[in-house]
Design a protein around this motif. Sequence first.
Motif, PDB file in Angstrom:
ATOM      1  N   GLN A 196     -16.865  50.731   3.140  1.00 38.19           N
ATOM      2  CA  GLN A 196     -16.338  50.997   4.470  1.00 38.19           C
ATOM      3  C   GLN A 196     -16.187  52.494   4.740  1.00 38.19           C
ATOM      4  OE1 GLN A 196     -12.720  48.802   4.339  1.00 38.19           O
ATOM      5  NE2 GLN A 196     -13.715  46.797   4.496  1.00 38.19           N
ATOM      6  N   HIS A 197     -16.483  53.315   3.763  1.00 35.90           N
ATOM      7  CA  HIS A 197     -16.302  54.754   3.908  1.00 35.90           C
ATOM      8  C   HIS A 197     -17.414  55.340   4.765  1.00 35.90           C
ATOM      9  CE1 HIS A 197     -15.660  58.969   2.879  1.00 35.90           C
ATOM     10  NE2 HIS A 197     -14.477  58.589   2.432  1.00 35.90           N
ATOM     11  N   ASP A 212     -27.558  47.175   4.028  1.00 32.13           N
ATOM     12  CA  ASP A 212     -27.093  47.744   2.768  1.00 32.13           C
ATOM     13  C   ASP A 212     -25.636  47.369   2.505  1.00 32.13           C
ATOM     14  OD1 ASP A 212     -29.534  48.826   2.334  1.00 32.13           O
ATOM     15  OD2 ASP A 212     -29.008  50.843   3.007  1.00 32.13           O
ATOM     16  N   ASP A 213     -24.813  47.455   3.570  1.00 27.78           N
ATOM     17  CA  ASP A 213     -23.406  47.111   3.422  1.00 27.78           C
ATOM     18  C   ASP A 213     -23.231  45.645   3.046  1.00 27.78           C
ATOM     19  OD1 ASP A 213     -22.816  49.665   4.049  1.00 27.78           O
ATOM     20  OD2 ASP A 213     -22.174  49.277   6.104  1.00 27.78           O
ATOM     21  N   GLU A 214     -24.001  44.772   3.666  1.00 30.97           N
ATOM     22  CA  GLU A 214     -23.911  43.345   3.354  1.00 30.97           C
ATOM     23  C   GLU A 214     -24.359  43.052   1.926  1.00 30.97           C
ATOM     24  OE1 GLU A 214     -26.246  41.447   6.296  1.00 30.97           O
ATOM     25  OE2 GLU A 214     -24.705  41.533   7.865  1.00 30.97           O
ATOM     26  N   SER A 251     -23.285  56.777   5.888  1.00 32.24           N
ATOM     27  CA  SER A 251     -24.274  57.801   6.216  1.00 32.24           C
ATOM     28  C   SER A 251     -25.322  57.897   5.113  1.00 32.24           C
ATOM     29  CB  SER A 251     -23.583  59.153   6.401  1.00 32.24           C
ATOM     30  OG  SER A 251     -23.015  59.592   5.171  1.00 32.24           O
ATOM     31  N   THR A 252     -24.918  57.624   3.862  1.00 33.59           N
ATOM     32  CA  THR A 252     -25.894  57.610   2.786  1.00 33.59           C
ATOM     33  C   THR A 252     -26.918  56.523   2.990  1.00 33.59           C
ATOM     34  OG1 THR A 252     -24.212  58.446   1.277  1.00 33.59           O
ATOM     35  CG2 THR A 252     -26.149  57.450   0.285  1.00 33.59           C
ATOM     36  N   VAL A 254     -15.433  49.239  -4.796  1.00 31.89           N
ATOM     37  CA  VAL A 254     -16.708  49.216  -4.087  1.00 31.89           C
ATOM     38  C   VAL A 254     -16.541  48.712  -2.667  1.00 31.89           C
ATOM     39  CG1 VAL A 254     -17.326  46.892  -4.845  1.00 31.89           C
ATOM     40  CG2 VAL A 254     -19.111  48.509  -4.277  1.00 31.89           C
ATOM     41  N   LYS A 255     -15.587  47.788  -2.495  1.00 34.45           N
ATOM     42  CA  LYS A 255     -15.360  47.300  -1.136  1.00 34.45           C
ATOM     43  C   LYS A 255     -14.854  48.424  -0.239  1.00 34.45           C
ATOM     44  CE  LYS A 255     -13.081  43.557   1.336  1.00 34.45           C
ATOM     45  NZ  LYS A 255     -12.180  42.391   1.245  1.00 34.45           N
TER      46      LYS A 255
END
Length: 325
Positions: free
Chosen positions: A30-31, A66-68, A36-37, A25-26
Motif C-alpha cells: 500500500q506504500h 502487481d499489487d494483487e 511507483s516501483t 508486505v501487506k
Amino acid sequence: MHRSVSKKPSYLNLWHEFLTIQPTVKHWAQHPFYKSTGIMNVSTVFPEGYTETERPSRHASASVKDDEEVQDRYNRAKDFVGLEEVTKVDFLVMMFAEALGTFLLVLIGCASCITWTVSNPPTVVHIAFTFGLAVASLAQVLGPVSGCHVNPAVSIGLLVSGNCSFLKAICYIVCQCCGAIAGCLEVSYYLFPQVLLPSTRIHDLGATSLGTSITEGQGIFMEAIVTFLLVLVVHAVTDPKRSDTKGWAPLAIGLTITVAHMAAVPITGSSMNPARTLGPAVILGIWKDLWIYWVGPILGACVAGGLYKIAFRSRKEEDEASYDF
C-alpha cells in the motif's frame, strides 16, 4: 474426512514464499513508493498498436496487477503457516481429538501385544488386525472432527502435500506424542502393571525393535516403505475430487495398516507411527533405535505426500485442495 475446494494455489512456490515473504508486505503493497516501483517496471517503449494516450491506463493496470499478485502471495503464505486456524477456539477440540485418538490407539494396540500365557502368545495376524481395526474405528468417529491423523508421519505427509498448515501439523504432533505416552502409561501402570516384569516387559508393552539380523538401514527402509503406502492411501481416499472413494476412507486406511503389520512386524515391529513407538520407549526408558522409527516414517511420508501432489492427485477439476483436511 474431507477437504474443501478453493482456488488453485501455486504449491511449488509455497515453501519459497514462506521463507522469503516479510510480515510487512501487506503494508509495503500500500506504500506510494512501492506502487511507483510497479509503474517503473512497465516498459517505457510503446509496443506496436499502442498510442501515447493509452500509456497511463496501461501503467495503472500493471500496477494493480502487481499489487494483487503480492497480496495473493501474502494470503497463500499466511494459509500455509495457519496462524488464524490454530488461534480459533474450535482448534482446541481438534487437538483434544488427536490426543484422545492416539491415546486409544496405543492403549488398545499395546494391550493386544501382552502375552498372558507363554504357550499362547499374540500372533502377527492378531496384532495386525487390532491396530488396523482400531484406526478404522477412530477414523470413523474422529475423522470429521480433526481428520484423525493420530500419527506424526501422516501429519507431516499432509503438510508436504499442502493439505495441512505448518502450525496445525506441529500442534497435532505434540498432542499425538502426549496421547501415546498417556496410553502406554495407562496400560503399564494402571490396567496391567504385571506386564512390567523385567523378563517380559519389552514385548508385552508392544515396544518396537529391529528383528534378528536386521540392520539399521534395513529398518529405516522398511519403515519408510510401509509409511509411504499408508500416507499414499490417506491422500487417495480423502481426495475431494475422487467420488469413487467416498465412505471408504476408514476401512481403506485400516486395511492398509493391517497388511503393513503383517509384512513388517517380524522386521521392525511395524511402527509406521513415531508416536506409537515413543509411548513404550518413554515408559520403559529404552531409547535404542528410537531414531529409526522417526527417520523412516517421516521419509516415507514426505515422499508419499510430494508424489501424490505432483503425479497421483485427481485432475478432474482445475481447483486444488485447500489446506483443510
